[in-house]
Motif scaffolding. Structure first.
Motif, PDB file in Angstrom:
ATOM      1  N   UNK A  56       6.677   4.151   0.013  1.00 47.04           N
ATOM      2  CA  UNK A  56       6.707   5.604   0.187  1.00 47.04           C
ATOM      3  C   UNK A  56       6.760   6.266  -1.185  1.00 47.04           C
ATOM      4  N   UNK A  57       5.765   7.113  -1.481  1.00 49.54           N
ATOM      5  CA  UNK A  57       5.755   7.846  -2.745  1.00 49.54           C
ATOM      6  C   UNK A  57       5.924   9.331  -2.417  1.00 49.54           C
ATOM      7  N   UNK A  58       6.904   9.963  -3.054  1.00 56.71           N
ATOM      8  CA  UNK A  58       7.232  11.352  -2.699  1.00 56.71           C
ATOM      9  C   UNK A  58       7.573  12.145  -3.941  1.00 56.71           C
ATOM     10  N   UNK A  59       7.413  13.448  -3.843  1.00 54.64           N
ATOM     11  CA  UNK A  59       7.886  14.310  -4.932  1.00 54.64           C
ATOM     12  C   UNK A  59       9.402  14.247  -4.934  1.00 54.64           C
ATOM     13  N   UNK A  60       9.961  14.379  -3.741  1.00 55.94           N
ATOM     14  CA  UNK A  60      11.413  14.404  -3.588  1.00 55.94           C
ATOM     15  C   UNK A  60      11.720  13.849  -2.209  1.00 55.94           C
ATOM     16  N   UNK A  61      12.917  13.342  -2.039  1.00 59.24           N
ATOM     17  CA  UNK A  61      13.307  12.821  -0.728  1.00 59.24           C
ATOM     18  C   UNK A  61      14.757  13.240  -0.511  1.00 59.24           C
ATOM     19  N   UNK A  78       8.984  12.217   7.103  1.00 58.97           N
ATOM     20  CA  UNK A  78       8.730  10.849   6.649  1.00 58.97           C
ATOM     21  C   UNK A  78       7.606  10.283   7.504  1.00 58.97           C
ATOM     22  N   UNK A  79       6.517   9.818   6.873  1.00 58.40           N
ATOM     23  CA  UNK A  79       5.389   9.317   7.666  1.00 58.40           C
ATOM     24  C   UNK A  79       5.752   8.037   8.425  1.00 58.40           C
ATOM     25  N   UNK A  80       4.923   7.675   9.382  1.00 59.64           N
ATOM     26  CA  UNK A  80       5.160   6.430  10.128  1.00 59.64           C
ATOM     27  C   UNK A  80       3.999   5.485   9.840  1.00 59.64           C
ATOM     28  N   UNK A  81       4.132   4.684   8.798  1.00 66.81           N
ATOM     29  CA  UNK A  81       3.004   3.836   8.421  1.00 66.81           C
ATOM     30  C   UNK A  81       2.739   2.751   9.466  1.00 66.81           C
ATOM     31  N   UNK A  82       1.478   2.351   9.569  1.00 69.79           N
ATOM     32  CA  UNK A  82       1.122   1.312  10.543  1.00 69.79           C
ATOM     33  C   UNK A  82       1.464  -0.073  10.013  1.00 69.79           C
ATOM     34  N   UNK A  83       1.546  -0.187   8.682  1.00 73.95           N
ATOM     35  CA  UNK A  83       1.947  -1.476   8.101  1.00 73.95           C
ATOM     36  C   UNK A  83       3.037  -1.187   7.059  1.00 73.95           C
ATOM     37  N   UNK A 130       0.831  -1.208   0.000  1.00 76.17           N
ATOM     38  CA  UNK A 130       0.000   0.000   0.000  1.00 76.17           C
ATOM     39  C   UNK A 130       0.864   1.256   0.000  1.00 76.17           C
ATOM     40  N   UNK A 131       0.339   2.292  -0.631  1.00 77.90           N
ATOM     41  CA  UNK A 131       1.086   3.555  -0.734  1.00 77.90           C
ATOM     42  C   UNK A 131       0.911   4.406   0.516  1.00 77.90           C
ATOM     43  N   UNK A 132       2.020   5.002   0.947  1.00 77.04           N
ATOM     44  CA  UNK A 132       1.923   6.086   1.918  1.00 77.04           C
ATOM     45  C   UNK A 132       2.601   7.284   1.257  1.00 77.04           C
ATOM     46  N   UNK A 133       1.893   8.429   1.275  1.00 79.98           N
ATOM     47  CA  UNK A 133       2.412   9.604   0.568  1.00 79.98           C
ATOM     48  C   UNK A 133       3.247  10.482   1.498  1.00 79.98           C
ATOM     49  N   UNK A 175       5.068  12.073 -12.305  1.00 75.56           N
ATOM     50  CA  UNK A 175       3.634  11.770 -12.284  1.00 75.56           C
ATOM     51  C   UNK A 175       3.252  10.773 -11.216  1.00 75.56           C
ATOM     52  N   UNK A 176       4.230  10.297 -10.440  1.00 76.55           N
ATOM     53  CA  UNK A 176       3.931   9.257  -9.445  1.00 76.55           C
ATOM     54  C   UNK A 176       2.940   9.748  -8.388  1.00 76.55           C
ATOM     55  N   UNK A 177       3.150  10.989  -7.908  1.00 77.17           N
ATOM     56  CA  UNK A 177       2.281  11.491  -6.830  1.00 77.17           C
ATOM     57  C   UNK A 177       0.819  11.583  -7.293  1.00 77.17           C
ATOM     58  N   UNK A 178       0.630  11.982  -8.549  1.00 79.65           N
ATOM     59  CA  UNK A 178      -0.731  12.151  -9.044  1.00 79.65           C
ATOM     60  C   UNK A 178      -1.387  10.836  -9.428  1.00 79.65           C
ATOM     61  N   UNK A 179      -0.600   9.786  -9.550  1.00 84.53           N
ATOM     62  CA  UNK A 179      -1.148   8.515 -10.047  1.00 84.53           C
ATOM     63  C   UNK A 179      -1.710   7.642  -8.932  1.00 84.53           C
ATOM     64  N   UNK A 180      -1.436   8.001  -7.688  1.00 82.03           N
ATOM     65  CA  UNK A 180      -1.888   7.158  -6.574  1.00 82.03           C
ATOM     66  C   UNK A 180      -2.508   8.023  -5.487  1.00 82.03           C
ATOM     67  N   UNK A 181      -3.227   7.372  -4.601  1.00 84.86           N
ATOM     68  CA  UNK A 181      -3.689   8.053  -3.388  1.00 84.86           C
ATOM     69  C   UNK A 181      -3.203   7.225  -2.210  1.00 84.86           C
ATOM     70  N   UNK A 182      -3.289   7.786  -1.030  1.00 86.15           N
ATOM     71  CA  UNK A 182      -2.890   7.070   0.175  1.00 86.15           C
ATOM     72  C   UNK A 182      -3.624   5.725   0.212  1.00 86.15           C
ATOM     73  N   UNK A 183      -2.903   4.645   0.345  1.00 90.01           N
ATOM     74  CA  UNK A 183      -3.541   3.329   0.444  1.00 90.01           C
ATOM     75  C   UNK A 183      -3.670   2.590  -0.877  1.00 90.01           C
TER      76      UNK A 183
END
Ligand code: PEP
Ligand code: MG
Length: 563
Positions: A162-167, A153-158, A22-25, A211-219
């Motif tokens: 990680x999808x980001x504009x930049x890191x 950086x988010x702290x995902x529960x599972x 699953x994606x976390x943004x 385009x990665x950020x726009x192609x997905x949503x959280x989860x």
């Protein structure tokens, strides 16, 4: 609409591995609220001030619960930050600014945190270090009062992708491979430091995935292929099943690199801290060919003390008792930010004072680091070699070697990553006891192609014959002076390129521990004469693609090795 049309986003695969998750943004950074940001007419000041109190409790609770799921240092850090979020000084001052001055809550928090930072900075030393935590809390509080996602950086529960504009490299360095299955970013190139860190952590990664950020949503569920450089959303069930079945059995390295006819090629590791050194030792690396000392200090506001450095370096040396450990002095600049150095912001960081060039402007930082290395080396049995990054001239090599001598460090060498140093290798080796070729920067500077720019990745490629010619020049200088010369850039981790590098005259290859087994397997199938022939093939190729293809098809064992 977009979902059905383009489920696959393509970027550059920089760290191999195929996973589904699953994606976390990555949330956008928190921007400073406008100075003129005030409470709207008619809104009650007491109610606005109460929003700060509520945000403080919310952030404290979030961090406390994150701490409960963490362990060790990160748990301590989270607990300390949670306390800071509820700090009465900060909260009371922010509330006062709302109640007395009519500032909007976000602006009031920003200013109150600014005051705390000024006070801490005035004290200096380790206390000043805490300004970074205050800014972290400030951003979280501003996010809470303005309804934005918490920064960082988010702290995902599972375990998640990680999808980001930049890191930033500093964020990449904190990624926990148990929590992040893969990383996909819209920016970045194959030899950016974020890519290098992802590879070192063994996290599959695709960078430059526009385009990665726009192609997905959280989860969203995505399949990331870090080898091919793709991210596919909502992969079909059959594909997920075949993925599980196709996992290649892991090859292992027996701890001794050699060609088919028994020439020893030391296969050593790139590390950034004690933990990564332990991983490298477990993978049976013969030693460390590159210890990037700056990575442990990325993003710090204050220079680490000598004592702190001694501890950090001893941790790495201790993982390789009696073995070679090549430690590189601070390589700040470029995409690696070390704010405590106070380097000026320039329009072209890759060409600005960076590495040893910056170090010469900061004599105390250099001497403290060499002092710490020498002390750490005295406590451990590792065979410590020291090298300076971004050395462009024989004169700079001589200066570095002399500086090391003053600290009792007698094995001093340089990173050859500027074309001028490769071309003047004979003169460089008149001073340097050894060299390691940094192919990441050598490619960037030889081809005038920014290593962070994904659109130039074809140029910034170690297979470029011009880059190989510079490696050959560096090796010729080493052979003339009878000095060892390694490769520590990402090129050393490319199995098909390993025999070419050996054919050019390289005596050791330093890489992420994960690559050791594959590189060793290819070398073990090629004789020294084969290596020389492969090097000529690549050097004579018209371009990088042809060089790669010619060499790959001339190594019969490669397909069997599944590389
Ligand atoms: C290189 O440039 O190849 C190198 C090893 O150094 P870094 O990637 O840290 O710049
Ligand atoms: Mg470099």
């Amino acid at each position: 609409m977009r979902e059905r049309e383009s489920p696959t986003i393509t970027g550059i695969g920089v760290s191999p591995g195929r996973i589904v998750g699953p994606v976390v943004l990555m949330p956008a950074p928190i921007a400073e609220p406008a100075i003129s940001d005030r409470i709207a007419v008619g809104v009650d000041r007491a109610t606005s001030a109460q929003r700060i109190t509520t945000a403080s409790a919310q952030v404290r609770d979030e961090l406390t619960s994150a701490a409960a799921h963490a362990s060790g240092k990160s748990r301590e850090l989270l607990e300390a930050t949670a306390m800071m979020a509820a700090d009465p000084l900060l909260v009371t001052d922010a509330r006062r600014r709302v109640l007395e001055n009519g500032l909007a809550p976000a602006r009031a928090i920003w200013d109150a945190a600014g005051q705390v930072c000024d006070d801490l900075t005035a004290v200096g030393g380790v206390v000043a270090e805490r300004t970074r935590d205050v800014r972290d809390v400030r951003d979280r509080l501003v996010a809470a009062v303005t309804g934005q996602a918490s920064p960082g950086v988010p702290r995902p529960l599972e375990p998640s992708v990680l999808v980001a504009t930049d890191l930033a490299p500093a964020d990449a360095a904190t990624l926990d491979p148990a929590k992040f299955l893969a990383v996909v970013t819209e920016s970045g190139g194959p030899i950016s430091h974020t890519a290098i860190i992802a590879r070192a952590l063994g996290i599959p990664a695709v960078l430059g995935a526009v385009g990665a950020m726009g192609a997905v949503v959280e989860g969203s569920i995505v399949l990331v292929d870090g080898g091919r450089g793709t991210m596919r959303r909502d992969p079909p069930a059959e594909l997920i099943a075949s993925l599980a079945a196709a996992t290649r059995p892991a090859r292992t390295f027996d701890g001794y690199g050699h060609t088919a006819d028994g020439v020893h090629i030391a296969l050593v590791a790139n590390v950034v801290d004690a933990a990564s050194a332990v991983v490298a030792a477990e993978a049976k690396a013969e030693g460390v060919g590159l210890f990037r000392t700056e990575v442990g200090f990325l993003g710090r506001e204050e220079a680490p003390s000598v004592a702190e450095q001694v501890e950090a370096y001893r941790g790495v040396f201790a993982a390789f008792p009696g073995r070679m450990v090549v430690i590189r002095t601070l390589d700040a600049g470029g995409d690696k930010s070390l704010p405590f150095l106070g380097l000026p912001v320039t329009s072209n960081p890759a060409l600005a004072p960076r590495g040893w060039r910056a170090a010469t402007q900061l004599p105390t930082v250099v001497d403290d680091q060499l002092d710490a290395i020498a002390r750490a080396a005295r406590h451990e049995s590792a065979d410590v070699w020291v090298m300076a990054p971004m050395v462009a001239t024989p004169q700079a090599a001589a200066e570095f070697v002399a500086r090391c001598e003053l600290h009792g460090l007698h094995r001093a060498g340089v990173v050859i990553e500027v074309p001028s140093a490769a071309l003047r290798a004979r003169q460089v080796f008149a001073h340097a006891a050894f060299a390691s070729i940094g192919t990441n920067d050598l490619a960037q500077y030889a081809m005038a192609a920014d290593r962070l720019d994904a659109s130039l990745a074809d140029l910034c490629d170690p297979w470029q014959p011009a880059v190989l010619a510079l490696i050959a020049a560096a090796c010729a200088g080493a052979t003339h002076a009878d000095r060892p010369v390694g490769v520590c850039g990402e090129a050393a981790a490319i199995p098909a390129l390993a025999p070419v590098l050996v054919g050019l005259g390289v005596t050791s290859l330093s890489m992420t521990p994960r690559a050791l087994a594959d590189v060793a397997a290819v070398l073990a199938t090629t004789t020294a004469a084969d290596c020389a022939r492969l090097a000529d093939l690549a050097l004579d190729a018209p371009d990088a693609r042809a060089a790669r293809e010619r060499v790959r098809s001339a190594i019969p064992a490669l397909p069997d090795l599944g590389l």
